[in-house]
Write a protein that holds these residues in place. Structure first.
Motif, PDB file in Angstrom:
ATOM      1  N   UNK A  33      55.968  50.010  48.190  1.00  0.00           N
ATOM      2  CA  UNK A  33      55.914  50.858  46.992  1.00  0.00           C
ATOM      3  C   UNK A  33      55.603  50.059  45.740  1.00  0.00           C
ATOM      4  N   UNK A  50      54.152  58.096  53.454  1.00  0.00           N
ATOM      5  CA  UNK A  50      53.099  57.963  54.467  1.00  0.00           C
ATOM      6  C   UNK A  50      53.202  56.613  55.170  1.00  0.00           C
ATOM      7  N   UNK A  51      53.422  55.561  54.367  1.00  0.00           N
ATOM      8  CA  UNK A  51      53.538  54.215  54.945  1.00  0.00           C
ATOM      9  C   UNK A  51      54.764  54.131  55.862  1.00  0.00           C
ATOM     10  N   UNK A 111      52.819  58.082  48.894  1.00  0.00           N
ATOM     11  CA  UNK A 111      52.254  56.949  49.630  1.00  0.00           C
ATOM     12  C   UNK A 111      53.339  56.196  50.383  1.00  0.00           C
ATOM     13  N   UNK A 112      54.510  56.050  49.729  1.00  0.00           N
ATOM     14  CA  UNK A 112      55.626  55.384  50.399  1.00  0.00           C
ATOM     15  C   UNK A 112      56.027  56.145  51.656  1.00  0.00           C
ATOM     16  N   UNK A 136      44.666  59.426  47.262  1.00  0.00           N
ATOM     17  CA  UNK A 136      45.699  59.571  46.238  1.00  0.00           C
ATOM     18  C   UNK A 136      45.341  58.752  44.985  1.00  0.00           C
ATOM     19  N   UNK A 155      54.108  55.834  59.063  1.00  0.00           N
ATOM     20  CA  UNK A 155      53.214  54.981  59.852  1.00  0.00           C
ATOM     21  C   UNK A 155      54.004  53.859  60.541  1.00  0.00           C
ATOM     22  N   UNK A 156      54.906  53.258  59.781  1.00  0.00           N
ATOM     23  CA  UNK A 156      55.744  52.197  60.338  1.00  0.00           C
ATOM     24  C   UNK A 156      56.628  52.721  61.457  1.00  0.00           C
ATOM     25  N   UNK A 189      46.682  56.730  57.201  1.00  0.00           N
ATOM     26  CA  UNK A 189      47.563  56.511  56.050  1.00  0.00           C
ATOM     27  C   UNK A 189      46.818  55.801  54.930  1.00  0.00           C
ATOM     28  N   UNK A 195      48.484  47.730  54.937  1.00  0.00           N
ATOM     29  CA  UNK A 195      49.839  48.224  54.711  1.00  0.00           C
ATOM     30  C   UNK A 195      50.326  47.690  53.375  1.00  0.00           C
ATOM     31  N   UNK A 196      50.974  48.545  52.584  1.00  0.00           N
ATOM     32  CA  UNK A 196      51.534  48.036  51.327  1.00  0.00           C
ATOM     33  C   UNK A 196      52.847  48.736  51.007  1.00  0.00           C
ATOM     34  N   UNK A 230      44.480  58.265  53.287  1.00  0.00           N
ATOM     35  CA  UNK A 230      45.199  59.207  52.432  1.00  0.00           C
ATOM     36  C   UNK A 230      45.641  58.555  51.128  1.00  0.00           C
ATOM     37  N   UNK A 231      46.064  57.299  51.217  1.00  0.00           N
ATOM     38  CA  UNK A 231      46.477  56.587  50.007  1.00  0.00           C
ATOM     39  C   UNK A 231      45.276  56.377  49.088  1.00  0.00           C
ATOM     40  N   UNK A 290      51.989  49.490  45.540  1.00  0.00           N
ATOM     41  CA  UNK A 290      51.190  50.664  45.156  1.00  0.00           C
ATOM     42  C   UNK A 290      51.266  50.910  43.654  1.00  0.00           C
TER      43      UNK A 290
END
Lengths: 235, 129
Positions: free
Chosen positions: B69, A58-59, A55-56, B111, A62-63, B104, B66-67, B107-108, B72
């Protein structure tokens, strides 16, 4: 999301731990239940770590995409997608510094579309925009790979030509002028013949040169080209 | 039980937990400097709420653009908590809401969904008006 494969060592460690767990552990030993608990926690932690990394990633992608898009928007002219005024001035400034450092000449060419106001007045702004876009394509395709071209504003364009001495710059301007003039621009209102005038200024290696003086010199040359009848290059 | 409302900031989401309606919402961006500290009132509130609630249906809406790590990891903990609550008989549905063009976030959501066993977890696409 694509599978994360950077945890192979940890996967292997987990498989080994689970193999040990599957073999008989002494039931009445406190460490055995502690070991079992640890393996379960390790399994979960590894799973979570992989999810968080995914997820990190992907983020962050995106950024990065958003940053690239913002940078593109901040530096491009929205109509022609050439460098915008502030970007091409930044490039010019950097190239002046570089040519001073490397003791190489640098030329600046300012081009202006002849009688552009007439195109807008007679055919409308949409046709005017189409002409500017086509001119931009021709400018891009006729400069050398290390030259940079930007829209300075309105129907005015700037070419920054590093390593280009005065004669070479006039020759470059002449080549660009010919590419603009030799074929009409095809528009929704039919083919329009369009020409441009160019002013060339070259900075040899005088330490006095700066952005303003170079632009002023190119501007003066451009007005000379206009006065002398347009569709020409003045150096 | 009091409701929990936290206004959004540049780096933290809007939070609204309504005990009466059984509606828990987190909406916006989440990259607070200290995610554990920022979300600790949320977990305190939720712990108390899950202790008191009986057969009320609980709707959890998450719409996080947006987040970071840390956030999450906090969400994993949150989902873990809700999953356990469902195993203990609570009725909870989680809607993971994402905008159409935000691949994104989708997808998260997928997950997170993989991680859950008991709680109902929906991926809800929001179309731009």
């Amino acid at each position: 999301m694509s599978e994360i494969t950077i945890f192979e060592d940890e996967e292997k460690a987990l498989r080994e731990a689970e193999t040990i767990l599957a073999s008989s552990l002494p039931e009445d030993e406190p460490w055995a239940s502690y070991y079992k608990d640890l393996v379960i926690r390790y399994r979960k932690l590894l799973r979570h770590t992989k999810q968080l990394v995914k997820m990190g990633d992907a983020m962050q992608s995106e950024l990065a995409r958003a940053r690239d898009a913002a940078e593109f928007q901040a530096t491009r002219d929205f109509l022609t997608l050439l460098w915008n005024r502030s970007a091409i001035l930044g490039i010019l400034k950097a190239e002046i510094a570089r040519s001073q450092r490397e003791n190489r000449p640098l030329s600046l060419i300012i081009g202006d579309v002849d009688y552009f106001k007439k195109v807008n007045d007679e055919y409308g702004h949409l046709v005017g925009d189409a002409v500017l876009r086509e001119i931009s394509e021709r400018l891009k395709s006729s400069i050398r790979t290390y030259d940079q071209v930007g829209r300075f504003g309105g129907e005015e364009f700037i070419i920054v030509a590093p390593g280009c001495a005065s004669d070479d710059a006039v020759e470059l301007g002449e080549r660009v002028r010919a590419v603009i003039a030799e074929n009409p621009v095809y528009t929704s209102e039919g083919p329009l013949s369009v020409t441009m005038s160019f002013g060339v200024a070259t900075y040899g290696c005088a330490a006095t040169a700066d952005v303003d003086s170079l632009i002023r010199a190119a501007d003066e040359a451009l007005y000379r080209a206009k006065r002398e009848g347009r569709n020409r290059v003045a150096g | 039980m009091d409701n929990l409302v936290v206004e959004a900031t540049k780096s933290s989401p809007y939070i609204s937990f309504d005990a009466g309606k059984g509606l828990l919402e987190i909406k916006g961006k989440s990259y607070p400097e200290n995610a554990a500290k920022f979300y600790s009132p949320v977990f305190d509130w939720l712990n108390e709420y899950l202790d008191t609630v009986t057969d009320q249906a609980i709707q959890v809406n998450l719409e996080i653009i947006y987040f970071n790590s840390s956030s999450s990891k906090v969400f994993l903990n949150l989902f873990d908590m809700l999953d356990r609550a469902v195993k203990n008989g609570k009725k909870i549905t989680i809607d993971w809401r994402y905008h159409t063009e935000n691949d994104t976030a989708r997808e998260c959501g997928e997950e997170f969904m993989e991680e859950l066993e008991a709680v109902k977890f929906n991926l809800v696409e929001i179309h731009e008006e």
